[in-house]
Design an enzyme around this catalytic site. Structure first.
Site, PDB file in Angstrom:
ATOM      1  N   LYS A 136       0.858  -1.192   0.000  1.00 24.94           N
ATOM      2  CA  LYS A 136       0.000   0.000   0.000  1.00 24.94           C
ATOM      3  C   LYS A 136       0.884   1.227   0.000  1.00 24.94           C
ATOM      4  O   LYS A 136       2.030   1.176   0.447  1.00 24.94           O
ATOM      5  CB  LYS A 136      -0.875   0.025   1.266  1.00 24.94           C
TER       6      LYS A 136
HETATM    7  N1  GLU Z   1      -7.377   0.114  -3.277  1.00 22.68           N
HETATM    8  C1  GLU Z   1      -8.127  -1.051  -3.543  1.00 22.68           C
HETATM    9  C2  GLU Z   1      -8.210  -1.947  -2.313  1.00 22.68           C
HETATM   10  O1  GLU Z   1      -8.031  -1.487  -1.212  1.00 22.68           O
HETATM   11  C3  GLU Z   1      -7.642  -1.785  -4.780  1.00 22.68           C
HETATM   12  C4  GLU Z   1      -6.222  -2.222  -4.751  1.00 22.68           C
HETATM   13  C5  GLU Z   1      -5.708  -2.771  -6.076  1.00 22.68           C
HETATM   14  O2  GLU Z   1      -6.458  -2.829  -7.017  1.00 22.68           O
HETATM   15  O3  GLU Z   1      -4.528  -3.109  -6.115  1.00 22.68           O
HETATM   16  O4  GLU Z   1      -8.524  -3.094  -2.411  1.00 22.68           O
END
Ligand code: GLU
Length: 448
Positions: A136
């Site tokens: 993240k």
């Molecule tokens: N931000 C989204 C989540 O928390 C998608 C993450 C992604 O597609 O890599 O799942």
């Protein structure tokens, strides 16, 4: 009939709750009123590790993140002053594949929040059995205060700072809170310029014209719908007759509100950061979406029939389905006793604290946990990544069909295990995700 099925389901689970509460007592001591998300993720691992009898070495390993990068992002603002923002990218685990997870731009982003979000991404990808790990990123900034030029410079400089940390076979970012396809396009371009060739597979959630996937934008909402529909079939609950409350009117809240509204459910309340609108017969979601897309806030929406309510009051409304789709830490021990819905569908990551989760369980409220409920986004991100690698793009029917297959399969596995082990859907989901990680840990071993 519905009541009986819910009672049966809840009875099975309650047998195991008292033991869970003991574990929670010790976990709880670490938690203050405002729960640090990283502490929360640690407590969640402890609870599940205890339940699974997980080997201590694995537990210890999974509680840590593999690597964290903190960067300073100097930006020349439009007025000629220099501002320096702080950014982060965290790899929690690459045990099962390259890191995967979004990037958020928000005023309170901090390292511990990003670490927790990276941990939840690892579990989410593992639960769906995707060959990906968890990562993240975030920048501590209020993007609404930036001009488009400032936002672009911030995105490009952040990308340059984390350049060696990301890549199609290292870590693949995606949109998250306050980031979108345009931001992904700038990341893709900055990365590609440094590498001397176009590399679309470095991010997902890109515009379709430069290697994005159809259906990615609505994917989290679609995933929420598939999982909710699957649970409603088990409970014999007709979604068309249901009363729904949605907290959050971004990509996730907006799409699920629209899907449920279009199928005839009554969305009785909906909120953004300024507060919420309520009407007992249901809101007109199409009109509100148009309002939102003109960059307007709900507090300024004029309709004498709609009552304006606070985000806190919205959470405790009487309804069938409550969808927290905003940020972490919304349902805590302070308000959990007042939640009156039948089902909580977690659109956001980490909206319910472990303590609140136990209270909801006790009160017979079924929680569909974030790592299952909102996994549609990363699932279609995975499809986008595959399409980029193969330079072959699927149509929307194939995207939604394959998304449904993966999400429903994960739901069925979670549901079955929750019945078998008499645990909540959350514990069952964590158990499946963590056992796959434990297996990978065992097979790979520790280097050197
Ligand atoms: N931000 C989204 C989540 O928390 C998608 C993450 C992604 O597609 O890599 O799942």
């Amino acid at each position: 009939m519905l009541k009986k099925r819910r009672e049966e389901f809840l009875y099975d689970r309650n047998i195991s709750i008292s033991k869970n509460l003991d574990i929670l007592e010790s976990a709880k001591r670490k938690l203050s009123d405002s729960v640090d998300p990283y502490d929360m993720a640690q407590s969640q691992i402890d609870i599940v590790a205890e339940k699974m009898g997980l080997n201590n070495n694995i537990t210890k390993y999974l509680k840590k993140v593999e690597r964290s990068l903190i960067v300073s992002i100097p930006i020349m603002m439009d007025d000629g002053t220099l501002e320096i923002f702080e950014g982060y990218r965290v790899h929690h685990s690459t045990l099962r594949g390259p890191g995967k997870g979004g990037i958020r731009f928000a005023p309170n982003v901090n390292l511990n929040e990003v670490k927790a979000l990276a941990i939840w991404m690892t579990w989410k990808c593992s639960l769906l059995n995707l060959p990906l790990g968890g990562a993240k990123g975030g920048v501590c900034v209020d993007p609404k205060k930036l001009s488009k030029g400032e936002l672009e410079r911030l995105t490009r400089r952040y990308t340059a700072e984390i350049l060696n940390f990301i890549g199609p076979d290292i870590d693949i970012p995606a949109p998250d809170m306050n980031t979108n396809a345009q931001v992904m396009a700038w990341i893709m371009d900055t990365y590609s310029m440094h590498k001397g060739k176009a590399i679309p597979g470095v991010v997902t959630g890109k515009p379709i014209e430069i290697g994005g996937s159809v259906g990615r934008e609505s994917a989290t909402g679609m995933g929420l719908f598939y999982v909710l529909e699957s649970l409603c079939i088990k409970l014999n609950l007709d979604l068309k007759d249901s009363k729904v409350v949605v907290q959050g009117f971004g990509n996730v809240g907006g799409h699920i509100a629209e899907i449920l509204y279009n199928m005839g459910a009554k969305v009785i309340a909906l909120s953004d950061i300024t507060g919420g609108l309520y009407h007992e017969d249901g809101l007109n979601i199409s009109t509100l979406l148009k309002w939102r897309d003109k960059n307007c806030y709900l507090k300024d929406f004029k309709n004498d029939d709609y009552k304006f309510i606070s985000n806190e009051d919205l959470l405790t409304l009487d309804c069938d389905i409550l969808i927290p789709a905003a940020i972490e830490n919304q349902i805590t021990h302070i308000n959990a006793h007042d939640i009156k819905c039948k089902i909580v569908l977690e659109g956001a990551n980490g909206p319910t604290t472990p303590e609140a989760d136990e209270i909801l369980n006790h009160n017979g409220i079924i929680v569909i946990p974030d790592i299952l409920a909102n996994a549609g986004g990363v699932c279609v991100s995975y499809f986008e990544y595959i399409q980029d690698i193969h330079s072959y793009f699927w149509d929307i029917n194939r995207i939604n069909k394959e998304l449904k297959t993966i999400i429903v399969k994960a739901f069925e596995e979670v549901y079955k295990l929750s019945k078998k082990n008499k645990v909540s859907l959350r514990i069952a989901a964590y158990m499946i995700a963590i056992s796959r990680l434990a297996k990978a840990f065992e097979l790979r071993g520790i280097f050197p």
